[in-house]
Design a protein around this motif. Structure first.
Motif, PDB file in Angstrom:
ATOM      1  N   LEU A  60       5.880   0.956 -18.407  1.00 45.94           N
ATOM      2  CA  LEU A  60       6.185  -0.435 -18.057  1.00 45.94           C
ATOM      3  C   LEU A  60       6.764  -0.521 -16.649  1.00 45.94           C
ATOM      4  N   ALA A  61       7.719   0.370 -16.321  1.00 47.50           N
ATOM      5  CA  ALA A  61       8.305   0.380 -14.974  1.00 47.50           C
ATOM      6  C   ALA A  61       7.245   0.688 -13.928  1.00 47.50           C
ATOM      7  N   ALA A  62       6.362   1.621 -14.222  1.00 47.26           N
ATOM      8  CA  ALA A  62       5.295   1.962 -13.272  1.00 47.26           C
ATOM      9  C   ALA A  62       4.353   0.779 -13.048  1.00 47.26           C
ATOM     10  N   LEU A  63       4.020   0.069 -14.121  1.00 43.82           N
ATOM     11  CA  LEU A  63       3.135  -1.095 -13.975  1.00 43.82           C
ATOM     12  C   LEU A  63       3.782  -2.190 -13.138  1.00 43.82           C
ATOM     13  N   VAL A  64       5.083  -2.435 -13.373  1.00 43.66           N
ATOM     14  CA  VAL A  64       5.788  -3.457 -12.587  1.00 43.66           C
ATOM     15  C   VAL A  64       5.829  -3.052 -11.117  1.00 43.66           C
ATOM     16  N   LEU A  65       6.167  -1.793 -10.843  1.00 41.50           N
ATOM     17  CA  LEU A  65       6.227  -1.332  -9.450  1.00 41.50           C
ATOM     18  C   LEU A  65       4.853  -1.325  -8.791  1.00 41.50           C
ATOM     19  N   MET A  66       3.818  -0.962  -9.531  1.00 42.70           N
ATOM     20  CA  MET A  66       2.464  -0.984  -8.952  1.00 42.70           C
ATOM     21  C   MET A  66       2.016  -2.415  -8.663  1.00 42.70           C
ATOM     22  N   ALA A  67       2.349  -3.344  -9.550  1.00 42.95           N
ATOM     23  CA  ALA A  67       1.993  -4.744  -9.315  1.00 42.95           C
ATOM     24  C   ALA A  67       2.723  -5.277  -8.086  1.00 42.95           C
ATOM     25  N   GLY A  68       4.019  -4.927  -7.955  1.00 37.76           N
ATOM     26  CA  GLY A  68       4.759  -5.352  -6.760  1.00 37.76           C
ATOM     27  C   GLY A  68       4.178  -4.742  -5.493  1.00 37.76           C
ATOM     28  N   THR A 124      -2.143  -7.783   4.217  1.00 32.00           N
ATOM     29  CA  THR A 124      -3.503  -7.766   4.769  1.00 32.00           C
ATOM     30  C   THR A 124      -4.039  -9.166   4.988  1.00 32.00           C
ATOM     31  N   GLY A 125      -3.360 -10.163   4.454  1.00 34.36           N
ATOM     32  CA  GLY A 125      -3.809 -11.541   4.643  1.00 34.36           C
ATOM     33  C   GLY A 125      -4.998 -11.890   3.786  1.00 34.36           C
ATOM     34  N   LEU A 126      -5.176 -11.198   2.684  1.00 32.86           N
ATOM     35  CA  LEU A 126      -6.322 -11.429   1.818  1.00 32.86           C
ATOM     36  C   LEU A 126      -6.325 -12.833   1.225  1.00 32.86           C
ATOM     37  N   PHE A 127      -5.165 -13.317   0.759  1.00 26.15           N
ATOM     38  CA  PHE A 127      -5.093 -14.641   0.154  1.00 26.15           C
ATOM     39  C   PHE A 127      -4.363 -15.658   1.020  1.00 26.15           C
ATOM     40  N   ALA A 128      -3.403 -15.211   1.797  1.00 26.45           N
ATOM     41  CA  ALA A 128      -2.649 -16.134   2.633  1.00 26.45           C
ATOM     42  C   ALA A 128      -2.540 -15.546   4.030  1.00 26.45           C
ATOM     43  N   ALA A 136       1.085  -3.717  -5.047  1.00 28.48           N
ATOM     44  CA  ALA A 136      -0.214  -4.343  -4.791  1.00 28.48           C
ATOM     45  C   ALA A 136      -0.038  -5.730  -4.189  1.00 28.48           C
ATOM     46  N   GLY A 137       0.989  -6.471  -4.652  1.00 32.28           N
ATOM     47  CA  GLY A 137       1.253  -7.793  -4.080  1.00 32.28           C
ATOM     48  C   GLY A 137       1.648  -7.709  -2.619  1.00 32.28           C
ATOM     49  N   VAL A 138       2.465  -6.728  -2.261  1.00 34.34           N
ATOM     50  CA  VAL A 138       2.853  -6.552  -0.858  1.00 34.34           C
ATOM     51  C   VAL A 138       1.639  -6.192  -0.005  1.00 34.34           C
ATOM     52  N   VAL A 139       0.779  -5.324  -0.510  1.00 35.67           N
ATOM     53  CA  VAL A 139      -0.426  -4.949   0.234  1.00 35.67           C
ATOM     54  C   VAL A 139      -1.329  -6.152   0.435  1.00 35.67           C
ATOM     55  N   VAL A 140      -1.503  -6.951  -0.614  1.00 35.84           N
ATOM     56  CA  VAL A 140      -2.359  -8.139  -0.513  1.00 35.84           C
ATOM     57  C   VAL A 140      -1.786  -9.123   0.501  1.00 35.84           C
TER      58      VAL A 140
END
Length: 191
Positions: A13-21, A30-34, A23-27
């Motif tokens: 669970l901790a790994a999934l939360v950290l990976m999601a965070g 890179t300006g992919l969505f905003a 991935a959000g920083v990378v997105v």
């Protein structure tokens, strides 16, 4: 064994939360969505603004939450590092009219280990009682000589050693797990 499953679940669970965070920083970077987030500083955000504006009460709350998380983490580490599922003493069932009989798990383990190590083809043993004191399980880790007959050793352990443990503990249905592994050396005994 339940601690292992709990640890795996919490760590996943901790790994999934950290990976999601991450991935959000990378997105965002890179300006992919905003596209507006690529040129901004990390501290230029709503959270930093809230800490600047409400820092008098927000920092103490943050410290309190961090301390609670720290205490939970320390408790978890202590439970993992210093707890054991071993049974220390076993109270032998009886009517109690003449007192109680307590069997030290270490004494039982030493006696069974010595008995099993006397069997032909056995190099070493590890014996322990695990689980709840009212419903323990016997775990036997047995290392066999390279030339030993695993079936014969297992049968002798089941019919002799495990039977002796069940009798000593007055638990005819005592569950037993026997883990056999084969060592590299041949038997030292002359047949």
């Amino acid at each position: 064994m339940h601690a292992d499953r709990t640890n795996r679940a919490v760590l996943i669970l901790a790994a999934l939360v950290l990976m999601a965070g991450g991935a959000g920083v990378v997105v965002l970077s890179t300006g992919l969505f905003a596209t507006g987030a690529t040129g901004r500083a990390i501290s230029d955000n709503v959270v930093s603004g809230a800490y600047v504006e409400h820092g008098a009460w927000l920092w103490p709350v943050t410290v309190a939450v961090a301390l609670v998380v720290l205490l939970l983490a320390v408790r978890w580490l202590i439970a993992i590092l210093f707890s054991t599922d071993r049974v220390s003493d076993h109270r032998v069932p009886g009517d109690g009219s003449h007192g109680t009989t307590t069997l030290a798990a270490g004494a039982l383990a030493a006696a069974l280990g010595a008995e099993i190590e006397g069997y032909e083809g056995v190099q070493s043993t590890g014996v322990r009682l695990i689980g709840d004191a009212s419903a323990p399980r016997l775990v036997l880790d047995v290392t066999l000589a390279a030339d030993a007959d695993p079936d014969a050793v297992r049968n002798r352990i089941e019919t002799d050693a495990v039977a002796h443990a069940r009798t000593a503990m007055d638990q005819p249905e005592l569950p037993a797990v026997i883990d056999l592994s084969v060592g590299r050396r041949s038997s030292d005994r002359v047949h």
